[in-house]
Design a protein around this motif. Structure first.
Motif, PDB file in Angstrom:
ATOM      1  N   THR A  85       4.402   3.072  17.635  1.00  0.00           N
ATOM      2  CA  THR A  85       5.136   1.846  17.378  1.00  0.00           C
ATOM      3  C   THR A  85       4.218   0.666  17.682  1.00  0.00           C
ATOM      4  O   THR A  85       3.259   0.790  18.441  1.00  0.00           O
ATOM      5  N   CYS A 143       3.841  -3.989  16.996  1.00  0.00           N
ATOM      6  CA  CYS A 143       4.400  -5.222  16.477  1.00  0.00           C
ATOM      7  C   CYS A 143       3.257  -6.127  16.032  1.00  0.00           C
ATOM      8  O   CYS A 143       2.102  -5.935  16.419  1.00  0.00           O
ATOM      9  N   GLU A 171       8.373  -5.703  14.189  1.00  0.00           N
ATOM     10  CA  GLU A 171       8.193  -4.477  14.949  1.00  0.00           C
ATOM     11  C   GLU A 171       8.232  -3.330  13.951  1.00  0.00           C
ATOM     12  O   GLU A 171       9.022  -3.357  13.005  1.00  0.00           O
ATOM     13  N   TRP A 172       7.369  -2.305  14.146  1.00  0.00           N
ATOM     14  CA  TRP A 172       7.268  -1.252  13.149  1.00  0.00           C
ATOM     15  C   TRP A 172       6.966   0.097  13.790  1.00  0.00           C
ATOM     16  O   TRP A 172       6.574   0.175  14.946  1.00  0.00           O
ATOM     17  N   LEU A 230      11.755 -11.054  13.118  1.00  0.00           N
ATOM     18  CA  LEU A 230      12.252 -12.340  13.595  1.00  0.00           C
ATOM     19  C   LEU A 230      11.430 -13.436  12.934  1.00  0.00           C
ATOM     20  O   LEU A 230      10.197 -13.353  12.913  1.00  0.00           O
ATOM     21  N   THR A 252      11.220  -2.086  11.716  1.00  0.00           N
ATOM     22  CA  THR A 252      12.487  -1.894  12.429  1.00  0.00           C
ATOM     23  C   THR A 252      13.136  -3.216  12.830  1.00  0.00           C
ATOM     24  O   THR A 252      14.346  -3.275  12.964  1.00  0.00           O
ATOM     25  N   THR A 253      12.331  -4.248  13.016  1.00  0.00           N
ATOM     26  CA  THR A 253      12.853  -5.553  13.431  1.00  0.00           C
ATOM     27  C   THR A 253      11.968  -6.653  12.857  1.00  0.00           C
ATOM     28  O   THR A 253      10.747  -6.498  12.813  1.00  0.00           O
TER      29      THR A 253
END
Length: 182
Positions: free
Chosen positions: A106, A108, A77-78, A68, A65-66
């Motif tokens: 969820t 990370c 992030e997953w 960086l 999902t994110t």
């Protein structure tokens, strides 16, 4: 310079395909992962770690999902989901039998890349959410009961790394036993 997003995308494909051998291609032979269940070092342990998830939920899927990126380090992030049709081995050796229930959590991870391979990884996820979705329950243990921890820090003294109360693996085992209702 390595391309962490490209490396992670290829890794995620192997992860979603449950291709344990291909997954290992993304790790240095002496890679180290810090995970909620403990330290995982080298290809053999890394293969075992991911294999546990694959056997627990053969349809396990992960969606990023994110992401960086900062040089050779990146954070992801997953969301992971699947059906728990196989048993899940807990760190203390207890196995939670397959339930057929959906699981979803969820998390990370922070990865360091060297020579286009993962050298280190730190994986974080909500363990309580995972164990509850597996049918475990949180049970309060009364002090002095047979299931209560044997040792505690003396009043006014913090638990140190060498004390039983400060021993993270023992504390994790106790928590998992409580969650499993053992």
């Amino acid at each position: 310079m390595p391309d962490p997003p490209a490396i992670h995308d290829a890794f995620a494909e192997a992860l979603c395909a449950h291709d344990e051998k291909r997954l290992l291609d993304f790790f240095h032979p002496n890679a180290v992962l810090v995970t909620p269940i403990g330290l995982v070092e080298g290809h053999e342990q890394i293969e075992w770690y991911f294999g546990q998830f694959f056997s627990t939920a053969p349809d396990l899927k992960t969606r990023v999902t994110t992401m960086l990126v900062q040089g050779d380090t990146f954070a992801v992030e997953w969301v992971t989901s699947g059906i728990q049709s196989g048993g899940m081995l807990l760190p203390d050796g207890t196995e939670i039998p397959g339930t057929g229930a959906p699981i979803c959590w969820t998390g990370c991870a922070v990865w360091t890349v060297e020579d286009d391979k993962f050298l280190t990884g730190r994986i974080y996820y909500d363990q309580l959410n995972v164990y509850i979705s597996l049918g475990c329950r949180l049970v309060q243990i009364k002090p002095g009961s047979a299931a209560a921890p044997d040792h505690a820090a003396a009043p006014g003294r913090e638990a140190g790394p060498g004390s039983a109360a400060g021993s993270r693996p023992n504390a994790v085992r106790r928590l998992l036993r409580r969650l499993a209702g053992l």
